[in-house]
Design a protein around this motif. Structure first.
Motif, PDB file in Angstrom:
ATOM      1  N   GLU A  54       0.825  -1.189   0.051  1.00  0.00           N
ATOM      2  CA  GLU A  54       0.158  -0.069  -0.133  1.00  0.00           C
ATOM      3  C   GLU A  54       1.034   1.260  -0.058  1.00  0.00           C
ATOM      4  N   LEU A  55       1.852   1.223   0.926  1.00  0.00           N
ATOM      5  CA  LEU A  55       2.982   2.300   0.844  1.00  0.00           C
ATOM      6  C   LEU A  55       3.473   2.475  -0.649  1.00  0.00           C
ATOM      7  N   LEU A  56       3.943   1.442  -1.345  1.00  0.00           N
ATOM      8  CA  LEU A  56       4.548   1.286  -2.516  1.00  0.00           C
ATOM      9  C   LEU A  56       3.729   2.163  -3.548  1.00  0.00           C
ATOM     10  N   LYS A  57       2.474   1.885  -3.646  1.00  0.00           N
ATOM     11  CA  LYS A  57       1.385   2.358  -4.354  1.00  0.00           C
ATOM     12  C   LYS A  57       1.549   4.091  -4.216  1.00  0.00           C
ATOM     13  N   ARG A  58       1.738   4.468  -2.923  1.00  0.00           N
ATOM     14  CA  ARG A  58       2.024   5.985  -2.671  1.00  0.00           C
ATOM     15  C   ARG A  58       3.266   6.535  -3.555  1.00  0.00           C
ATOM     16  N   GLU A 100       4.656  15.330  -1.928  1.00  0.00           N
ATOM     17  CA  GLU A 100       5.040  15.424  -0.246  1.00  0.00           C
ATOM     18  C   GLU A 100       4.195  14.046   0.028  1.00  0.00           C
ATOM     19  N   VAL A 101       3.254  13.527  -0.667  1.00  0.00           N
ATOM     20  CA  VAL A 101       2.850  12.162  -0.218  1.00  0.00           C
ATOM     21  C   VAL A 101       3.714  11.162  -0.420  1.00  0.00           C
ATOM     22  N   ARG A 102       4.453  11.170  -1.622  1.00  0.00           N
ATOM     23  CA  ARG A 102       5.460  10.303  -2.000  1.00  0.00           C
ATOM     24  C   ARG A 102       6.613  10.215  -0.873  1.00  0.00           C
ATOM     25  N   SER A 113       7.713   6.105   5.458  1.00  0.00           N
ATOM     26  CA  SER A 113       6.973   5.044   6.124  1.00  0.00           C
ATOM     27  C   SER A 113       7.677   3.462   5.468  1.00  0.00           C
ATOM     28  N   LEU A 114       8.217   3.573   4.316  1.00  0.00           N
ATOM     29  CA  LEU A 114       8.653   2.327   3.964  1.00  0.00           C
ATOM     30  C   LEU A 114      10.032   2.138   4.724  1.00  0.00           C
ATOM     31  N   VAL A 115      10.889   3.214   5.032  1.00  0.00           N
ATOM     32  CA  VAL A 115      12.128   3.272   5.743  1.00  0.00           C
ATOM     33  C   VAL A 115      11.641   2.517   7.090  1.00  0.00           C
ATOM     34  N   THR A 116      10.675   3.034   7.685  1.00  0.00           N
ATOM     35  CA  THR A 116      10.327   2.456   9.157  1.00  0.00           C
ATOM     36  C   THR A 116       9.957   1.049   8.939  1.00  0.00           C
ATOM     37  N   TRP A 117       9.147   0.616   8.002  1.00  0.00           N
ATOM     38  CA  TRP A 117       8.691  -0.848   7.602  1.00  0.00           C
ATOM     39  C   TRP A 117      10.210  -1.512   7.620  1.00  0.00           C
ATOM     40  N   ILE A 175      10.784  -8.586   0.408  1.00  0.00           N
ATOM     41  CA  ILE A 175      11.974  -7.536   0.519  1.00  0.00           C
ATOM     42  C   ILE A 175      12.721  -7.439  -0.935  1.00  0.00           C
ATOM     43  N   GLN A 176      12.824  -8.640  -1.601  1.00  0.00           N
ATOM     44  CA  GLN A 176      13.254  -8.698  -3.099  1.00  0.00           C
ATOM     45  C   GLN A 176      12.359  -7.792  -3.965  1.00  0.00           C
ATOM     46  N   GLN A 177      11.137  -8.257  -3.808  1.00  0.00           N
ATOM     47  CA  GLN A 177      10.266  -7.469  -4.460  1.00  0.00           C
ATOM     48  C   GLN A 177      10.266  -5.953  -4.328  1.00  0.00           C
ATOM     49  N   LEU A 178      10.475  -5.565  -3.030  1.00  0.00           N
ATOM     50  CA  LEU A 178      10.673  -4.086  -2.761  1.00  0.00           C
ATOM     51  C   LEU A 178      11.667  -3.300  -3.069  1.00  0.00           C
ATOM     52  N   TYR A 179      12.806  -4.352  -3.014  1.00  0.00           N
ATOM     53  CA  TYR A 179      14.118  -3.727  -3.736  1.00  0.00           C
ATOM     54  C   TYR A 179      13.895  -3.553  -5.214  1.00  0.00           C
ATOM     55  N   ARG A 180      13.195  -4.317  -5.990  1.00  0.00           N
ATOM     56  CA  ARG A 180      13.063  -4.041  -7.232  1.00  0.00           C
ATOM     57  C   ARG A 180      12.240  -2.783  -7.644  1.00  0.00           C
ATOM     58  N   GLU A 181      11.102  -2.716  -7.067  1.00  0.00           N
ATOM     59  CA  GLU A 181      10.317  -1.363  -6.980  1.00  0.00           C
ATOM     60  C   GLU A 181      10.996  -0.179  -6.512  1.00  0.00           C
TER      61      GLU A 181
END
Length: 862
Positions: A754-758, A765-767, A773-777, A794-800
């Motif tokens: 959900e955070l990635l979508k933002r 400012e929202v981005r 928030s992703l850093v905190t996650w 996490i691998q998927q998150l790295y790619r994005e």
């Protein structure tokens, strides 16, 4: 022997008489030689004859200031026999110069004659013929020259002065002349005619009254003349004419005198006061006209010219003393046992005398109806003067006002709505006098009844003024009754007009300023009124005045400021409001009052949570009015943002957290179609953010909130409102920071998509907030013992994130770089492989190189 003496005396005339006879004979001979010239055919000849007569008369015996009886006696015969008839014929001479000389010679003759009254039978008809004519109302006077008309009127005035009562048989001619000359086009003729009319009245008092009424009409036609000196002369002449004439004319002239009270020239108004005062002192029938004369004189007491006001006051004092002396027997008890002025008399040092007060009291019932009528007149000046006069009358009537109170109050209620400030000012003064002299038991019964039937700004102004004038001791037993009555909805919420709110506020200020410490038992209803004024009219500009009133009330209740005042009464106020909260909408007065209490109570709210939270819960249900919910959520957001100084001032707010989350936040965060529903969700998200960022909740309490609200917050990340999405990202960040290792892994994994979508949001400012928030996650994953469980995610998150590392916005690139640096410690080798796979696709390898250097510098994994 005696007979012989008498015979000798008769035979020997008195030397003085002989000299007088000789002088008269000589004057007759001289005049006889000149008189034929008056009959000459030529104008020049007649003029020369008249000039010769003038030189002869002036040279024969100069006029002495004290008069010479012998000379006057010697002049009488030739004057009456020879000169008078011929001069009177000259008044009709075709030549203006000859007529002027004739008038001058007649003036000399009258002054020198021993018996000027003997000339009246011929002089008066001649003057009437020249000044009046046969039809004075339709034709101009025969004498065309205005200077000669003035001289002829002066000649008539001289005859009046010299003849006195002997003029009575010729009164008809004199009156006929004056009726014309009082309307003469020449202002000087009118003034001289006024003086002549007054002199005629004084000279013939026994007969003048039968003809006086015929002069009133011309006088009243001249009383509005454009020359102020004429107006003054007319007023003075009218006073004398009526003084010596018929009292029947008083009713005819008083309306004209009343109009002169508005004259722009002070001398005219002064003349009116002087004449009316004279009538009140000396007019024979004055007792019949007291109720009409008194208002005219009292009107002068408020004149803008101090000299006129002082003169009218002096005359009024004389009138009162004179009437008091005339009625001494009737007033004996009041004179012998006179008490001091009332304890709260507004000006005890200048209290009107007994005679003045009695005169007003005894005539008040006759005067009041006219005042009550004129105070609503369409002419502003009339209304102003009537309002001023009413205050003067009430000051004199004192306690006798009570028996006339109802019509006076009706009049004041109407007049206090006047657009003219001077009228309102005088009427409020009258209302203050009612409070001073009338018992509260009486005026409260009447004024409250009127307010119940028809509340109005003018009614509240009258009520406030009455309270201001009331003594504290008299008002003390009624303070609570007044406060409760003001707090009733039919008065407190009687109108939405700003002026109504201002007058309502004045009522409270009057009660507080007069009663002082006596207000303590009425604090709650007074607070309710002030809260209502602030709720309904605070935005219209009354906020500052309400704060002043709150400060005054706090002072009399011995508390420090308005917040302590709310602390003392907030519980009672909320209890009263709770009785009607189920029917509130966004425009309900009760809701607006509730909003004011929330905004101004400050720390007092922390003590009133048992009353406050149930109202909030009820009003914020989805079925209630949406505008009301939106406004209330906005107010609640402000309270929660400063919770330590408001709802949590006593540290008890955590006890209501479950109610706040389940019964307020959850229902209002649920999705419903429509812009209003979206605005409500935005307000609810703002409230939640204010709560979690206020610092009043512990980590454990925030975790409780997280467990119940995470699904709703994640849903709100998709809201159309940028503010909602931004605030939701921040809330997620707070949830992640406080979650520790207690969050369910399955729920935890659902957050980052959900955070990635933002990161694709239209708002940078929202981005940025989503990236934070992703850093905190990622940091929370690093703290997890079984981080391998999240490797694929996490691998998927790295790619994005590597995609956004090449974002067009440099700020986003920097933020994503920091996120990858924070997350790279989890699986650095994996991140290096993913980065190498996309490096050739980036427009600039700068950020990738920085990330690679950072990863290579990391210590090896244990």
């Amino acid at each position: 022997m005696a007979a012989l003496v008498a015979t000798e005396a008769a035979a020997s005339p008195d030397p003085a008489e002989a000299a007088e006879t000789a002088e008269a004979a000589e004057l007759s001979r001289v005049l006889s030689r000149m008189l034929p010239g008056l009959e000459a055919d030529s104008k020049l000849g007649r003029r020369r004859a008249l000039e010769a007569l003038q030189r002869t008369l002036e040279a024969a015996r100069p006029e002495a200031p004290d008069g010479d009886p012998s000379a006057a006696a010697a002049f009488q015969g030739p004057w009456a026999r020879l000169l008078l008839p011929r001069l009177l014929r000259c008044l009709a001479d075709p030549a203006e110069g000859c007529r002027a000389l004739a008038v001058h010679l007649l003036d000399l003759g009258l002054r020198r004659a021993a018996r000027p009254r003997d000339a009246l039978p011929r002089l008066l008809p001649a003057l009437a013929a020249r000044l009046a004519g046969p039809e004075p109302a339709r034709r101009p006077p025969p004498e065309a020259c205005e200077e000669l008309r003035l001289a002829l009127v002066q000649l008539l005035h001289l005859a009046v002065r010299l003849s006195g009562a002997a003029l009575a048989p010729h009164l008809d001619d004199a009156i006929r002349v004056l009726r014309c000359t009082l309307l003469d086009p020449f202002a000087a003729v009118r003034r001289e005619s006024c003086e002549c009319a007054a002199g005629l009245a004084r000279a013939t008092p026994d007969h003048f009254h039968m003809q006086s009424e015929s002069l009133i009409g011309p006088l009243m036609q001249s009383i509005s003349h454009q020359h102020w000196k004429v107006r003054v002369a007319v007023i003075e002449a009218t006073g004398t004419v009526i003084q010596f004439g018929s009292g029947k004319s008083v009713d005819d002239v008083l309306p004209h005198f009343a109009q002169r009270l508005f004259d722009d020239v002070p001398q005219v108004r002064q003349a009116v006061a002087r004449m009316v005062g004279g009538w009140l002192l000396h007019l024979r029938d004055r007792y019949s006209f007291l109720h009409r004369l008194i208002p005219l004189l009292l009107s002068g007491l408020d004149d803008e010219i101090p000299e006129i006001a002082c003169g009218a006051a002096g005359l009024w004092e004389q009138v009162g003393l004179h009437w008091q002396m005339e009625n001494e027997e009737e007033l004996k008890d009041k004179l012998d046992f006179a008490g001091p002025p009332p304890a709260h008399h507004p000006s005890p040092g200048s209290r009107p005398g007994l005679g003045c007060r009695e005169l007003v009291f005894r005539n008040l019932s006759k005067i009041l109806p006219a005042i009550c009528h004129d105070i609503t007149d369409w002419v502003v000046a009339t209304r102003v003067k009537s309002a001023q006069l009413l205050a003067v009358l009430l000051l004199h009537a004192e306690g006798h006002i009570t028996q006339h109170l109802e019509p006076i109050l009706r009049t004041l209620l109407h007049a206090c709505a006047d657009e003219e400030a001077a009228v309102v000012r005088s009427c409020t003064r009258s209302a203050e006098l009612i409070g001073t002299f009338v018992s509260p038991e009486v005026f409260l019964k009447l004024i409250l009844s009127m307010l119940r039937k028809s509340p109005s700004p003018s009614g509240l102004l009258v009520f406030a003024s009455i309270i201001r004038g009331c003594p504290r001791e008299a008002l003390r037993p009624h303070v609570k009754v007044i406060a409760v009555e003001l707090a009733h909805a039919h008065i407190c919420q009687g109108s939405e007009n700003r002026l109504y709110g201002e007058r309502l506020l004045q009522c409270v200020q009057a009660v507080v300023s007069v009663s002082r410490e006596d207000c303590r038992g009425a604090g709650v209803p007074l607070m309710e009124v002030l809260v209502t004024v602030l709720a309904l009219w605070g935005p219209a500009g009354l906020g500052a005045k309400v704060q002043e009133a709150l400060a005054e009330l706090a002072a009399v209740e011995s508390v420090d400021g308005s917040q302590d005042l709310f602390r003392a009464h907030v519980g009672a106020l909320l209890e009263r409001l709770a009785a009607s909260h189920r029917d509130w909408t966004g425009h309900s007065t009760g809701f607006l009052q509730f909003d004011v209490v929330l905004a101004h109570s400050g720390p007092a709210l922390g003590e009133a949570l048992p009353q406050l939270v149930p109202i909030l819960r009820s009003c914020l249900q989805p079925a209630r009015d949406p505008p009301m919910r939106l406004k209330l959520l906005s107010t609640l957001s402000g309270l929660l943002l400063g919770a330590r100084e408001t709802v949590d001032s006593q540290g008890q707010f955590h006890g209501y957290l479950d109610t706040l989350i389940k019964d307020i936040f959850v229902p209002n965060l649920q999705w419903h179609a429509g812009r209003t529903a979206a605005a409500i969700r935005t307000a609810a998200v703002s409230c939640l953010w204010a709560l979690v960022s206020s610092g009043v909740l512990s980590d454990e309490q925030i975790q409780e909130v997280q467990e119940m609200l995470t699904p709703q917050i994640l849903s709100s990340l998709e809201e159309d409102s940028q503010a909602t999405r931004l605030t939701s990202c921040r809330i997620v960040n707070v949830f992640l920071k406080t979650s520790g290792g207690v969050m369910d892994p399955d729920k935890f994994i659902k957050i980052y998509p959900e955070l990635l979508k933002r990161l694709d949001d239209v708002s940078n400012e929202v981005r940025l907030a989503a990236t934070a928030s992703l850093v905190t996650w990622l940091e929370r994953v690093g703290n997890e013992a079984g981080k391998c469980y999240y490797q694929s995610n996490i691998q998927q998150l790295y790619r994005e994130l590597l995609v956004y590392l090449d974002d067009p916005e440099s700020a986003i690139q920097d933020a994503v770089l920091e996120a990858l640096k924070a997350g790279g410690v989890l699986f650095p080798d994996l991140l290096v492989r993913e980065m190498e796979a996309v490096l050739h696709k980036h427009r600039s390898p700068t950020h990738c190189e920085q990330l690679l250097q950072h990863l290579q510098a990391l210590p090896p994994a244990p």
